[in-house]
Design a protein around this motif. Structure first.
Motif, PDB file in Angstrom:
ATOM      1  N   ARG A 264       0.816  -1.274  -0.033  1.00 19.15           N
ATOM      2  CA  ARG A 264      -0.021   0.196  -0.072  1.00 19.15           C
ATOM      3  C   ARG A 264       0.926   1.302   0.064  1.00 19.15           C
ATOM      4  O   ARG A 264       0.807   2.219  -0.676  1.00 19.15           O
ATOM      5  CB  ARG A 264      -0.925   0.291   0.953  1.00 19.15           C
ATOM      6  CG  ARG A 264      -2.224  -0.867   1.106  1.00 19.15           C
ATOM      7  CD  ARG A 264      -3.119  -0.671   2.148  1.00 19.15           C
ATOM      8  NE  ARG A 264      -4.213  -1.404   2.019  1.00 19.15           N
ATOM      9  CZ  ARG A 264      -5.321  -1.385   1.061  1.00 19.15           C
ATOM     10  NH1 ARG A 264      -5.412  -0.382   0.524  1.00 19.15           N
ATOM     11  NH2 ARG A 264      -6.294  -2.403   1.221  1.00 19.15           N
ATOM     12  N   ALA A 265       1.881   1.211   0.764  1.00 22.42           N
ATOM     13  CA  ALA A 265       2.719   2.306   0.819  1.00 22.42           C
ATOM     14  C   ALA A 265       3.594   2.628  -0.435  1.00 22.42           C
ATOM     15  O   ALA A 265       3.826   3.679  -0.822  1.00 22.42           O
ATOM     16  CB  ALA A 265       3.868   2.179   1.881  1.00 22.42           C
ATOM     17  N   THR A 266       3.744   1.614  -1.151  1.00 20.24           N
ATOM     18  CA  THR A 266       4.652   1.928  -2.337  1.00 20.24           C
ATOM     19  C   THR A 266       3.696   2.039  -3.812  1.00 20.24           C
ATOM     20  O   THR A 266       4.196   2.142  -4.565  1.00 20.24           O
ATOM     21  CB  THR A 266       5.571   0.634  -2.700  1.00 20.24           C
ATOM     22  OG1 THR A 266       5.169  -0.546  -2.461  1.00 20.24           O
ATOM     23  CG2 THR A 266       6.823   0.900  -1.624  1.00 20.24           C
ATOM     24  N   TYR A 267       2.474   1.477  -3.477  1.00 17.76           N
ATOM     25  CA  TYR A 267       1.476   1.484  -4.496  1.00 17.76           C
ATOM     26  C   TYR A 267       1.203   3.159  -5.259  1.00 17.76           C
ATOM     27  O   TYR A 267       1.019   3.837  -4.494  1.00 17.76           O
ATOM     28  CB  TYR A 267       0.195   0.970  -4.127  1.00 17.76           C
ATOM     29  CG  TYR A 267      -1.128   0.942  -5.220  1.00 17.76           C
ATOM     30  CD1 TYR A 267      -0.784   0.320  -6.311  1.00 17.76           C
ATOM     31  CD2 TYR A 267      -1.843   1.683  -4.911  1.00 17.76           C
ATOM     32  CE1 TYR A 267      -1.829   0.531  -7.263  1.00 17.76           C
ATOM     33  CE2 TYR A 267      -3.062   2.242  -6.057  1.00 17.76           C
ATOM     34  CZ  TYR A 267      -2.941   1.303  -7.210  1.00 17.76           C
ATOM     35  OH  TYR A 267      -3.764   1.446  -8.002  1.00 17.76           O
ATOM     36  N   LYS A 268       1.436   3.129  -6.661  1.00 11.56           N
ATOM     37  CA  LYS A 268       1.073   4.340  -7.049  1.00 11.56           C
ATOM     38  C   LYS A 268      -0.068   3.992  -8.111  1.00 11.56           C
ATOM     39  O   LYS A 268      -0.019   3.260  -8.958  1.00 11.56           O
ATOM     40  CB  LYS A 268       2.242   4.889  -7.916  1.00 11.56           C
ATOM     41  CG  LYS A 268       3.588   5.171  -7.102  1.00 11.56           C
ATOM     42  CD  LYS A 268       3.470   6.684  -6.987  1.00 11.56           C
ATOM     43  CE  LYS A 268       4.703   7.027  -6.214  1.00 11.56           C
ATOM     44  NZ  LYS A 268       4.687   8.377  -5.729  1.00 11.56           N
TER      45      LYS A 268
ATOM     46  N   ALA B 285      -2.560  10.384   0.420  1.00 10.11           N
ATOM     47  CA  ALA B 285      -1.920  10.758  -0.816  1.00 10.11           C
ATOM     48  C   ALA B 285      -0.565  11.183  -0.824  1.00 10.11           C
ATOM     49  O   ALA B 285      -0.241  11.756   0.294  1.00 10.11           O
ATOM     50  CB  ALA B 285      -2.933  11.443  -1.699  1.00 10.11           C
ATOM     51  N   THR B 286       0.071  11.285  -1.926  1.00 13.07           N
ATOM     52  CA  THR B 286       1.495  11.730  -2.071  1.00 13.07           C
ATOM     53  C   THR B 286       1.507  12.572  -3.137  1.00 13.07           C
ATOM     54  O   THR B 286       0.821  12.520  -4.156  1.00 13.07           O
ATOM     55  CB  THR B 286       2.683  10.910  -2.089  1.00 13.07           C
ATOM     56  OG1 THR B 286       2.351  10.014  -3.377  1.00 13.07           O
ATOM     57  CG2 THR B 286       2.668   9.953  -0.759  1.00 13.07           C
ATOM     58  N   ALA B 287       2.094  13.927  -2.871  1.00 15.37           N
ATOM     59  CA  ALA B 287       2.329  14.993  -4.093  1.00 15.37           C
ATOM     60  C   ALA B 287       3.601  14.534  -4.591  1.00 15.37           C
ATOM     61  O   ALA B 287       4.649  14.550  -3.994  1.00 15.37           O
ATOM     62  CB  ALA B 287       2.219  16.243  -3.421  1.00 15.37           C
ATOM     63  N   ASP B 288       3.558  14.616  -6.109  1.00  8.30           N
ATOM     64  CA  ASP B 288       4.924  14.413  -6.845  1.00  8.30           C
ATOM     65  C   ASP B 288       5.632  15.634  -6.914  1.00  8.30           C
ATOM     66  O   ASP B 288       6.528  15.756  -6.617  1.00  8.30           O
ATOM     67  CB  ASP B 288       4.527  13.697  -8.163  1.00  8.30           C
ATOM     68  CG  ASP B 288       3.936  12.327  -7.774  1.00  8.30           C
ATOM     69  OD1 ASP B 288       4.268  11.358  -6.985  1.00  8.30           O
ATOM     70  OD2 ASP B 288       2.921  11.939  -8.806  1.00  8.30           O
ATOM     71  N   ARG B 289       4.832  16.657  -7.253  1.00 10.18           N
ATOM     72  CA  ARG B 289       5.350  17.869  -8.093  1.00 10.18           C
ATOM     73  C   ARG B 289       4.553  19.091  -7.628  1.00 10.18           C
ATOM     74  O   ARG B 289       3.290  18.891  -7.650  1.00 10.18           O
ATOM     75  CB  ARG B 289       5.850  17.980  -9.532  1.00 10.18           C
ATOM     76  CG  ARG B 289       7.009  16.944  -9.998  1.00 10.18           C
ATOM     77  CD  ARG B 289       7.166  16.746 -11.399  1.00 10.18           C
ATOM     78  NE  ARG B 289       7.926  15.664 -11.703  1.00 10.18           N
ATOM     79  CZ  ARG B 289       9.219  16.193 -11.782  1.00 10.18           C
ATOM     80  NH1 ARG B 289       9.541  17.091 -12.137  1.00 10.18           N
ATOM     81  NH2 ARG B 289      10.424  15.041 -11.935  1.00 10.18           N
ATOM     82  N   LEU B 290       5.053  19.962  -7.167  1.00  9.36           N
ATOM     83  CA  LEU B 290       4.376  21.326  -6.872  1.00  9.36           C
ATOM     84  C   LEU B 290       5.056  22.566  -7.591  1.00  9.36           C
ATOM     85  O   LEU B 290       6.087  22.583  -7.587  1.00  9.36           O
ATOM     86  CB  LEU B 290       4.272  21.588  -5.553  1.00  9.36           C
ATOM     87  CG  LEU B 290       3.701  23.048  -5.009  1.00  9.36           C
ATOM     88  CD1 LEU B 290       2.395  23.056  -5.176  1.00  9.36           C
ATOM     89  CD2 LEU B 290       4.170  23.320  -3.474  1.00  9.36           C
ATOM     90  N   MET B 291       4.219  23.171  -8.271  1.00  4.75           N
ATOM     91  CA  MET B 291       4.765  24.555  -9.133  1.00  4.75           C
ATOM     92  C   MET B 291       3.702  25.486  -8.784  1.00  4.75           C
ATOM     93  O   MET B 291       2.589  25.570  -8.688  1.00  4.75           O
ATOM     94  CB  MET B 291       4.574  24.149 -10.532  1.00  4.75           C
ATOM     95  CG  MET B 291       5.183  25.396 -11.339  1.00  4.75           C
ATOM     96  SD  MET B 291       5.066  25.069 -13.214  1.00  4.75           S
ATOM     97  CE  MET B 291       6.470  24.041 -13.429  1.00  4.75           C
TER      98      MET B 291
END
Lengths: 271, 437
Positions: A36-40, A164-170
């Motif tokens: 679950r932790a590594t699932y994208k 959820a995790t955020a990949d990139r923020l602009m």
């Protein structure tokens, strides 16, 4: 005797296979958590948040421009969060679209620190609803002006609870110290953002873009305020890049349509 | 029935014996023996990198390597260097040594043998250059070591091609006036020819050898989802392995999508139900690749069940560690299985049987399909157990498959050992008669 040796070697190999399987058997109870932790999730939307005085239609031209420049056409969903937390949807996410654009705007889109904090909470409501509907657990985001502050507050205060995790923020012309151009004055909102920096994910990649119409800012947001972003992100997230854009369309309102910024969104956010 | 099978077995062994006495095959076997240490070294490095040092590895996950292994990144870099160097040199070495041995069969001139070998090495180097880097006033980017496990086939083909062309040259020009004249002439002409051909290839084809090969392999394998397609996939995989394309076939985007959707379904629901029951992951990677493609673990077990096969056992012991981590290259090169018809039959049949039985069990929902990611180097039979969230029925099916595959391999390994003994006795007799003469 030879026959016995054959079986002994055979048994030894079987024994080795079983022995090597033991760590796996012991680890099994943790497996689900690890998976679950590594699932994208296959779907990873690009969430766009407009600044004050702008509605959920703010990025229509930008999305059209981006779709014109990329091979894959991404769908656009616009969400307006009412002051009572209700959501109004416009547009749709095409089936199979892995990187849809989702614009989250607010009925109360006025300026001011109090409103920005409210908008961050409304954003969290919309985010949870979208997550339930579209089953994503990672995303990238772009915020223009106060939209950048809304996103930063959300990442610090509410993201962890969503799983959820955020990949990139602009952030584009995000006034981290509001309208303050002074290097010594710190607004309460800025102090709050700095205090919450430890809750930002260390895996996050952040780009902070500033417009330079004059030598001190983009006409509305002082460069010194955008530059304050380094006290929030630097030495905390995986990478933090500051970019200054000048030339045509470098004034605050036109920055999302600036050709250099469109190219930066394409190459750094839509990867 | 028994008599027919016995006859059939003897007929296959006789053909295998004849095949192995062919000059080309003898050169090939000798070359494989030469590069075996490199393959073993590359496999062991690969096993440690992918099984112990990367987050997708079985030992990395189960033994929490990140908590107790200092300088993991440095160690990985060092081992990557070793792995790439050993496997890349094995491909290059195969081209050189195959060509060398082929020419050795027609002339005693060491100059000719070495020139032929180097010419084959040059050919492999020249065709494997990044075409984009071919610009005036720029040094080309050599990709000599990038071929990886799939490069073994490239090395063999180039070695055979160049070696045979050189043999033709030697046969046409059998009595040169000076011993050094022929290697100089054939070497120079060959070098020019190779440069012309490779230059033409690189300028015409905007991709590297590896990219071209992977694209060709992916074409028929995009998204197999039924028994027929999976069986075809398995046969193609086996055939490619037999030819020398070691390592797993490249993953296609269709397979990745199916695996991701299966995982998403399992994580998003309380019940273990997947949208794609028969896929490469749920069938081939889980039940038909224990010990590596071709059910190499079953081959290893069969070797230790057969008696009077000391040479096979030596290779078996040397390959034991990589095969337990599903890296089968040392076993396939050491025996060798590559380009050997007798062992090629079970290499196709054993995985095919496993694919069939597993597909049946999965289609009738007797066992749950694997949906969790399969960690690299997981011991073969435990792939199904861990991939299915701990299903004992899946583990039982894996054990049944392993036993069946071992039983399929057994008679062929026994036959191969008999041919080995026959050839060894002949070599011994020839040596004795040479001494007497």
């Amino acid at each position: 005797m030879r026959h016995l040796t054959s079986w002994r070697s055979f048994g030894l190999i079987i024994g080795l296979v079983v022995l090597l399987g033991v760590p796996g058997l012991l680890w099994r109870s943790h497996q689900v958590a690890v998976v679950r932790a590594t699932y994208k999730s296959p779907v990873a939307p690009v969430i766009l948040v407009p600044g004050s005085s702008a509605t959920q239609n703010r990025f229509n031209a930008l999305v059209k421009e981006l779709n014109g420049q990329t091979k894959t056409q991404h769908s656009l969903l616009r969400v307006e969060v009412k002051t009572n937390g209700h959501l109004v949807y416009n547009g749709a996410i095409r089936h199979g679209d892995k990187r849809p654009f989702i614009v989250i705007g607010f009925q109360n889109h006025h300026d001011g620190a109090v409103n920005i904090r409210k908008q961050a909470r409304w954003f969290a409501i919309a985010f949870r609803a979208l997550q339930r509907t579209y089953h994503f657990n990672h995303f990238s985001a772009m915020g223009h002006s106060n939209g950048g502050l809304v996103l930063t507050l959300f990442l610090e205060n509410d993201l962890a609870a969503t799983g959820a995790t955020a990949d990139r923020l602009m952030t584009i012309a995000a006034p981290f110290n509001l309208e303050q151009a002074s290097a010594t004055v710190e607004t309460p909102l800025f102090k709050q953002l700095v205090a919450g920096r430890d809750r930002l994910a260390t895996s996050l990649i952040v780009y902070s873009i500033a417009g330079s119409k004059s030598y001190t800012g983009d006409g509305i947001v002082p460069f010194a305020s955008v530059n304050r972003g380094k006290y929030i992100f630097q030495k905390r997230v995986r990478s933090f890049t500051q970019i200054i854009v000048s030339g045509a369309n470098a004034n605050h309102a036109h920055l999302p349509e600036n050709r250099q910024i469109v190219r930066l969104i394409r190459q750094d956010l839509l990867v | 029935m028994h008599k027919t099978m016995w006859r059939c077995g003897h007929w296959v062994m006789a053909r295998d014996y004849q095949w192995r006495r062919l000059n080309q095959v003898m050169a090939l076997n000798q070359a494989l023996r030469v590069v075996f240490p490199l393959i073993l070294l590359g496999s062991l490095a690969d096993l440690v990198i992918r099984g112990w040092l990367t987050p997708t590895g079985y030992y990395y996950q189960t033994l929490h390597v990140e908590n107790w292994c200092p300088q993991r990144a440095r160690l990985e870099q060092g081992l990557l260097l070793l792995q790439n160097g050993a496997v890349g040199l094995a491909s290059l070495g195969l081209a050189i040594v195959v060509s060398f041995y082929l020419v050795r069969q027609v002339t005693r001139s060491t100059d000719d043998q070495l020139t032929a070998g180097l010419l084959a090495g040059l050919t492999l180097q020249l065709v494997n250059v990044n075409p984009v880097s071919l610009q005036p006033h720029h040094a080309p980017a050599w990709l000599a070591m990038n071929l990886g496990w799939h490069g073994i086939l490239a090395g063999l083909v180039v070695g055979l091609l160049v070696g045979n062309l050189y043999r033709i040259g030697v046969r046409i020009w059998s009595s040169p006036l000076d011993a050094t004249l022929r290697p100089i002439t054939l070497g120079s002409l060959g070098g020019l020819g190779v440069a012309t051909v490779s230059g033409g290839w690189l300028l015409a084809a905007p991709f590297t050898v590896r990219a071209a090969f992977n694209a060709w392999l992916r074409l028929p394998l995009s998204f197999p989802t039924g028994w027929g397609q999976l069986a075809s996939f398995s046969l193609l995989n086996g055939a490619m392995t037999w030819c020398g394309t070691l390592g797993a076939l490249p993953t296609t985007s269709g397979q990745t999508v199916a695996a991701t959707q299966n995982l998403a379904a399992v994580l998003g629901s309380a019940h273990w139900q997947v949208p794609h029951v028969l896929t490469v992951q749920t069938v081939i990677q889980t039940y038909a690749s224990m010990g590596g493609p071709g059910m190499a673990l079953a081959l290893l077990l069969a070797i230790f069940l057969v008696r009077q096969n000391a040479a096979q056992r030596r290779i078996g012991w040397l390959s034991l560690v990589p095969v337990l981590g599903n890296f089968n290259a040392p076993l396939l090169v050491g025996l060798p299985v590559i380009w050997r018809p007798l062992l090629g039959i079970p290499l196709l049949l054993a995985p095919l049987a496993c694919v069939s039985i597993s597909s049946l069990a999965l289609a009738f929902h007797w066992v749950p399909a694997t949906a969790y990611p399969l960690a690299v180097s997981t011991p073969g039979p435990f792939l199904s157990f861990l991939g299915s969230g701990g299903s004992l029925r899946a583990l039982l099916l894996a054990i049944v498959n392993l036993a069946l595959a071992t039983a399929i391999y057994y008679p062929f390994v026994k036959g191969d050992a008999a041919v080995d003994r026959r050839l060894a006795e002949e070599a011994k007799r020839d040596a004795t008669s040479d001494e007497l003469a």
